[in-house]
Write a protein that holds these residues in place. Structure first.
Motif, PDB file in Angstrom:
ATOM      1  N   ASN A 107       0.834  -1.200   0.000  1.00 10.34           N
ATOM      2  CA  ASN A 107       0.000   0.000   0.000  1.00 10.34           C
ATOM      3  C   ASN A 107       0.871   1.252   0.000  1.00 10.34           C
ATOM      4  N   ARG A 108       2.006   1.174  -0.645  1.00  9.57           N
ATOM      5  CA  ARG A 108       2.929   2.283  -0.825  1.00  9.57           C
ATOM      6  C   ARG A 108       3.347   2.311  -2.288  1.00  9.57           C
ATOM      7  N   ILE A 109       3.894   3.428  -2.716  1.00  2.00           N
ATOM      8  CA  ILE A 109       4.412   3.483  -4.084  1.00  2.00           C
ATOM      9  C   ILE A 109       5.933   3.352  -4.019  1.00  2.00           C
ATOM     10  N   ASN A 110       6.464   2.433  -4.820  1.00  2.00           N
ATOM     11  CA  ASN A 110       7.888   2.143  -4.846  1.00  2.00           C
ATOM     12  C   ASN A 110       8.221   1.512  -6.189  1.00  2.00           C
ATOM     13  N   ARG A 111       9.484   1.240  -6.439  1.00  6.61           N
ATOM     14  CA  ARG A 111       9.886   0.755  -7.759  1.00  6.61           C
ATOM     15  C   ARG A 111       9.222  -0.579  -8.115  1.00  6.61           C
ATOM     16  N   TYR A 112       8.954  -1.405  -7.115  1.00  7.05           N
ATOM     17  CA  TYR A 112       8.365  -2.716  -7.393  1.00  7.05           C
ATOM     18  C   TYR A 112       6.878  -2.596  -7.734  1.00  7.05           C
ATOM     19  N   ILE A 113       6.193  -1.723  -7.040  1.00  8.92           N
ATOM     20  CA  ILE A 113       4.789  -1.461  -7.366  1.00  8.92           C
ATOM     21  C   ILE A 113       4.697  -0.817  -8.754  1.00  8.92           C
ATOM     22  N   ILE A 114       5.635   0.077  -9.072  1.00 11.08           N
ATOM     23  CA  ILE A 114       5.678   0.683 -10.401  1.00 11.08           C
ATOM     24  C   ILE A 114       5.896  -0.390 -11.468  1.00 11.08           C
ATOM     25  N   ARG A 115       6.825  -1.302 -11.223  1.00  8.46           N
ATOM     26  CA  ARG A 115       7.079  -2.375 -12.188  1.00  8.46           C
ATOM     27  C   ARG A 115       5.830  -3.224 -12.407  1.00  8.46           C
ATOM     28  N   LYS A 116       5.177  -3.596 -11.310  1.00  6.07           N
ATOM     29  CA  LYS A 116       3.980  -4.428 -11.420  1.00  6.07           C
ATOM     30  C   LYS A 116       2.882  -3.703 -12.192  1.00  6.07           C
ATOM     31  N   ALA A 117       2.657  -2.441 -11.854  1.00  2.00           N
ATOM     32  CA  ALA A 117       1.635  -1.657 -12.552  1.00  2.00           C
ATOM     33  C   ALA A 117       1.957  -1.546 -14.039  1.00  2.00           C
ATOM     34  N   THR A 118       3.238  -1.354 -14.353  1.00  4.52           N
ATOM     35  CA  THR A 118       3.637  -1.210 -15.748  1.00  4.52           C
ATOM     36  C   THR A 118       3.465  -2.506 -16.516  1.00  4.52           C
ATOM     37  N   GLN A 119       3.800  -3.643 -15.898  1.00  2.00           N
ATOM     38  CA  GLN A 119       3.583  -4.923 -16.579  1.00  2.00           C
ATOM     39  C   GLN A 119       2.098  -5.122 -16.861  1.00  2.00           C
TER      40      GLN A 119
END
Length: 556
Positions: A58-70
């Motif tokens: 429930n935070r924004i970070n590089r891994y959440i960004i990667r998942k959202a982008t995929q």
């Protein structure tokens, strides 16, 4: 899994780097913090995904960004089967603002796109949200990403996505995207390419002037009386509030030969810490603190502030010996008056657009100038959707939340255009012997006094979200026992012709209303009031009465 189980899984997962896991280790034994970071996935709201920067689901970070982008690239590649691929390249364009980690998140987005065989165009430096929207169309991309948290405090960042029209995703597309994101249940499903390899394979391309130039030329064409800017005596103070707008707006005005721009120097440089204004939101008069000091020093006529990604614009106008902030609906009414009175050959087929929580003064103005008004749900994507239906008939669109648009080549609110239009408008009326305050008064005398106010209450964390749901349920199910009203529209239940949305509108009389709506971008419940009367004092008294009585019921 519950929050604690997710926490332990992430804490011991070697996929995450050491710094990331060290941040998680630091909250060990803190159940409240673990619960807040892990009780849910960061969600897509009204304007994409926005959250506090940090480790956690429930935070924004590089891994959440990667998942959202995929998820986004999977969505785009599937969507290519339903759109005319001859018109669009297998590419996306990515822009970013001045916030913490914005460049890092932009590059993570590009690396995932490249790994999936999609060309990623990335701007060489910070750019505005409206230029990103324009770039999607200019480069014929199948989508776009803007890394920004708009006007949120410094600890936030966000991820906005756009379709091939340069518009943020409307509900049925957003729902499809969410399905693709949720289908990624393991970070190992995310493809990612080394940045150097992506560049070598021409899958990551840096862009600048090839988009800047046509965007700026397009913005310059929205003017009606450009000659006024060349000989202007109007003194304008401008601040980008440490965001992206400073360079672009300065360039536009310079090329228009406007020489009386007074910059708030302390706030011109992009800085994600926002050192001189913790909440860089031009809706709040506090954001104008430095602008007011500068205006007082130079005896300026008009003050303009744009938010960090330069899609919202706030104004303060000179009213006698003081500077007065005007709200988003008042700015919209001034723009409507200026644009409709300046445009030639308008017919009833031409249209302006605003939202169900924006002032109905626009309806009276549209009728006066014999154009149509279209109403949408909150979110500029819905205004963009209307533009896509009839781009040649679009005149302008606005939201009460300080967002305005005057040209269909952009499909999001545009504070670069707004700044140029505001200066030309003020200059024109000054040449007619009128201040903007006097113009606004004339609009009210013609159509009635519309007094509007939006009040926001913050509800942080899981408990806060549950409180908001309870309040909305109470007003949805028991409103008749809470207060008297003329009629109610429940946009989640009633057939309104608009997509279903968690919004309730109460008409207090024929022209006055109150709306309850949870924000789609922040943990806030918004209460909107719009009161109309032929007399300003009576309208203000009505507003004060409803505010006093209704807010007690909302928050009790």
């Amino acid at each position: 899994m519950n929050a604690e189980a997710y926490y332990l899984k992430w804490l011991n997962d070697a996929y995450f780097d050491e710094e990331f896991r060290a941040e998680l280790k630091a909250i060990e034994g803190n159940p409240e913090e673990i619960e807040d970071r892990f009780y849910k996935d960061l969600e897509f709201g009204t304007a994409g995904m926005r959250g506090v920067i940090g480790a956690g689901r429930n935070r924004i970070n590089r891994y959440i960004i990667r998942k959202a982008t995929q998820g986004f690239v999977n969505f785009l590649l599937e969507r290519r089967n339903t759109i005319d691929t001859s018109r669009f390249e297998k590419s996306v364009v990515i822009a970013y603002d001045s916030r913490r980690k914005s460049l890092e998140f932009a590059m993570e987005t590009a690396r995932v796109m490249a790994a999936n065989g999609v060309i990623a165009y990335v701007f060489d430096d910070v750019r505005t949200t409206p230029e990103l929207s324009f770039a999607v169309r200019e480069l014929k991309c199948m989508g776009g990403v803007m890394i920004t948290a708009s006007h949120n405090p410094p600890q936030y960042n966000g991820y906005k996505v756009y379709d091939e029209t340069g518009c943020q995703l409307v509900p049925h597309l957003a729902d499809a995207l969410v399905e693709h994101v949720e289908a990624i249940t393991d970070f190992e499903q995310v493809k990612i390419m080394d940045r150097k390899v992506a560049v070598e394979n021409k899958l990551l391309k840096v862009i600048n002037e090839e988009v800047d130039l046509p965007y700026i030329e397009m913005v310059k064409r929205v003017t009606f009386r450009p000659e006024l800017l060349k000989s202007s005596n109007l003194k304008v103070v401008y601040t980008p509030l440490h965001g992206t707008g400073g360079h672009t707006i300065s360039r536009v005005l310079k090329e228009m030969s406007f020489s009386n721009l007074i910059k708030v120097e302390e706030q011109m440089a992009p800085d994600g810490e926002f050192p001189t204004c913790n909440q860089p939101n031009p809706e709040n008069v506090e954001a104008f603190e430095y602008a007011i000091k500068t205006a007082t020093k130079y005896d300026a006529d008009l003050l303009i502030a744009t938010d960090p990604d330069c899609d919202r614009i706030g104004l303060m106008i000179k009213d006698g010996n003081r500077y007065r902030a005007i709200n988003g609906n008042q700015i919209g009414s001034l723009f409507v008056e200026y644009v409709l009175s300046s445009r030639k050959n308008l017919t009833n087929a031409h249209f302006i657009v605003n939202t169900v929580v924006s002032s109905d003064l626009a309806k009276a103005q549209a009728e006066y100038y014999n154009v149509s008004l279209r109403k949408t749900l909150t979110g500029f994507k819905f205004i963009g959707e209307q533009i896509e239906k009839d781009p040649t008939l679009f005149v302008m669109g606005y939201e009460e939340s300080y967002g305005y648009l005057f040209d269909p080549h952009v499909r999001d609110k545009d504070a670069v255009m707004g700044t140029l239009m505001a200066i030309e408008m003020a200059e024109y009326y000054q040449s007619q012997g009128l201040s903007l305050s006097e113009v606004l008064e004339n609009i009210y005398k013609r159509h009635g006094y519309f007094v509007d106010e939006t009040i926001s209450k913050t509800f942080e964390g899981k408990e806060g979200g549950e409180q908001m749901k309870a309040i909305m349920s109470r007003f949805r199910e028991s409103s008749e026992s809470l207060f008297k009203y003329q009629s109610k529209i429940d946009y989640l239940v009633d057939d309104t012709g608009l997509p279903k949305s968690d919004v309730i509108k109460f008409y207090l009389d024929d022209l006055s209303w109150m709306v309850l709506r949870p924000s789609g971008t922040e943990p806030k419940l918004k209460v909107y009031f719009s009161i109309c009367d032929e007399d300003f004092v009576k309208a203000k008294q009505k507003l004060d009465y409803y505010k006093t009585h209704m807010l007690e019921k909302v928050l009790s």
